[in-house]
Write an enzyme that holds these catalytic residues in place. Sequence first.
Site, PDB file in Angstrom:
ATOM      1  N   ARG A 194      -9.150   9.099  19.455  1.00  0.00           N
ATOM      2  CA  ARG A 194      -8.493   9.170  18.392  1.00  0.00           C
ATOM      3  C   ARG A 194      -7.144   8.269  18.500  1.00  0.00           C
ATOM      4  NH1 ARG A 194      -5.848  13.317  17.162  1.00  0.00           N
ATOM      5  NH2 ARG A 194      -7.482  15.038  17.767  1.00  0.00           N
TER       6      ARG A 194
ATOM      7  N   TYR B  74      -3.248  -1.639  -7.402  1.00  0.00           N
ATOM      8  CA  TYR B  74      -4.676  -1.198  -7.308  1.00  0.00           C
ATOM      9  C   TYR B  74      -4.708   0.380  -7.622  1.00  0.00           C
ATOM     10  CZ  TYR B  74      -8.602   0.616  -4.583  1.00  0.00           C
ATOM     11  OH  TYR B  74      -9.739   1.419  -4.168  1.00  0.00           O
TER      12      TYR B  74
ATOM     13  N   ASP C 246       0.559  -5.438   0.166  1.00  0.00           N
ATOM     14  CA  ASP C 246      -1.189  -5.393   0.033  1.00  0.00           C
ATOM     15  C   ASP C 246      -1.353  -6.819  -0.329  1.00  0.00           C
ATOM     16  OD1 ASP C 246      -3.754  -5.130  -0.602  1.00  0.00           O
ATOM     17  OD2 ASP C 246      -3.554  -3.128  -1.587  1.00  0.00           O
TER      18      ASP C 246
ATOM     19  N   LYS D 127     -13.120  -5.690   2.321  1.00  0.00           N
ATOM     20  CA  LYS D 127     -13.142  -6.833   1.575  1.00  0.00           C
ATOM     21  C   LYS D 127     -13.383  -8.039   2.177  1.00  0.00           C
ATOM     22  CE  LYS D 127     -12.043  -3.359  -1.720  1.00  0.00           C
ATOM     23  NZ  LYS D 127     -10.851  -3.128  -2.147  1.00  0.00           N
TER      24      LYS D 127
HETATM   25  C1  LIG Z   1     -10.224  -2.020  -2.306  1.00  0.00           C
HETATM   26  C2  LIG Z   1      -8.546  -1.973  -2.221  1.00  0.00           C
HETATM   27  C3  LIG Z   1      -7.919  -1.091  -1.658  1.00  0.00           C
HETATM   28  C4  LIG Z   1      -8.366   0.221  -0.862  1.00  0.00           C
HETATM   29  O1  LIG Z   1      -9.224  -0.237   0.019  1.00  0.00           O
HETATM   30  P1  LIG Z   1     -10.613   0.667   0.660  1.00  0.00           P
HETATM   31  O2  LIG Z   1     -11.205   0.027   1.944  1.00  0.00           O
HETATM   32  O3  LIG Z   1     -11.623   0.717  -0.596  1.00  0.00           O
HETATM   33  O4  LIG Z   1     -10.061   2.034   0.752  1.00  0.00           O
HETATM   34  C5  LIG Z   1      -6.530  -1.309  -1.511  1.00  0.00           C
HETATM   35  N1  LIG Z   1      -5.819  -2.243  -2.220  1.00  0.00           N
HETATM   36  C6  LIG Z   1      -6.513  -3.460  -2.567  1.00  0.00           C
HETATM   37  C7  LIG Z   1      -6.100  -4.266  -3.198  1.00  0.00           C
HETATM   38  C8  LIG Z   1      -8.157  -3.282  -2.694  1.00  0.00           C
HETATM   39  O5  LIG Z   1      -8.546  -4.267  -3.504  1.00  0.00           O
END
Ligand SMILES: *Cc1c(COP(=O)(O)O)cnc(C)c1O
Length: 392
Positions: A66, A118, A189, A214
């Site tokens: 962890r 988001y 983000d 992503k």
């Molecule tokens: C998909 C996404 C997230 C969340 O990510 P996960 O890996 O699905 O938990 C956060 N911010 C943005 C802009 C996203 O497109």
Amino acid sequence: MTDHEPEPAAPTHEPHAGRAALATVAVTAGRPPAEPDGPLSTPVVLASTFVSSPGGPQAGDRGYGRWGNPTWEALEEAVAALEGGRRALSFASGLAAVSAVLELVPVGGTVVIPAGAYNGTNQVVDRLVTMGALNVRTVPIGDTAAVAAALPGADLLMVESPTNPLLEVADLAGLAAAARAEGVLMAVDSTFATPLLQRPLATGATIVLHSASKYLSGHSDLLMGVVVTDDEAVARRLHEYRTLRGAVPGPMEAWLALRGLRTLALRVERAGSNAAELARRLVGHPAVERVRHPSLPTDPGHERARAQMDGFGAIVGLEVRGGAEAAERVCAAVRLWVHTTSLGGVESTLERRRRYPSESVAVPPSLLRLSVGIEAVDDLWRDLDAALRETL
Ligand SMILES: *Cc1c(COP(=O)(O)O)cnc(C)c1O
């Protein structure tokens, strides 16, 4: 060895002279040292525990799975190098990374977030507000003066740029200056942009984070998040949060993400040029009401994106004429495009975001979020055009 012979440089995967471009860093960073007969690529280390150091835990020991894992660390080194940051931490998902950053706000503190953030981030913030743990101020993130006006007394400015799914572009340097003046921590983000298109730490943000599910991994086959910061105290708190809450990724996911990261530059370039070409062709299509993509000179974020980004990304917002029903028909009619959630993979996908009751009402019901992949653009165009024409 004689005096005038220079020490042979240790092979490091770095070029001989000058700093490597990000496309090179994506290939070289986070590899094992280039040693005779050592592995070229980072191995996956599947271990829940690590053998103890004699005399008790030593500083930096992983000890237990962890706390750390060599495969995460390789990915973290690579993403930190791409973002130009000192410390990176990988998480079980993007939302685990968002949650970790929100935990930096003291109980009862205030976070400023985009009105069109988001959807998952909105939901986490809503829960914390309902629990009485957090106050929230929502702002139009593209309006720097409005954001600045919301900062006094806040603890965290959570920026997203471009936003998911409205593709609003925030003035990163302007917001960072305003946040610093108010002593507010700024996190960005940057999932839609990737480190190849923008580097928020260089504009003055303290934290940049990604859903590595992503573009960073790029193949729609894993969930991960990554946070990068130059602030040692912030990194320590995030590390403690990750360890104690168990928001840890699997080593196999980290290995796959690092493998995907090697082709990031190629994927971002190809998907971005496909997206710009499709956006250009979609403008004026008889079945289309509005196209959102920062590459379009008419897009509200175009000038700002041109100034602060090295490209416009590969997410396109498409408002279909005929409302939600027509948009749903497009999703049902495509054959090459896949109707699915998520984004940032090599394959082209689309989704009507308002099919989720939790999606912001600021998102038009007819809006399809296109995640443009790396296929041949003419194939993507023919399939989308045919599906759109079925609504006429
Ligand atoms: C998909 C996404 C997230 C969340 O990510 P996960 O890996 O699905 O938990 C956060 N911010 C943005 C802009 C996203 O497109």
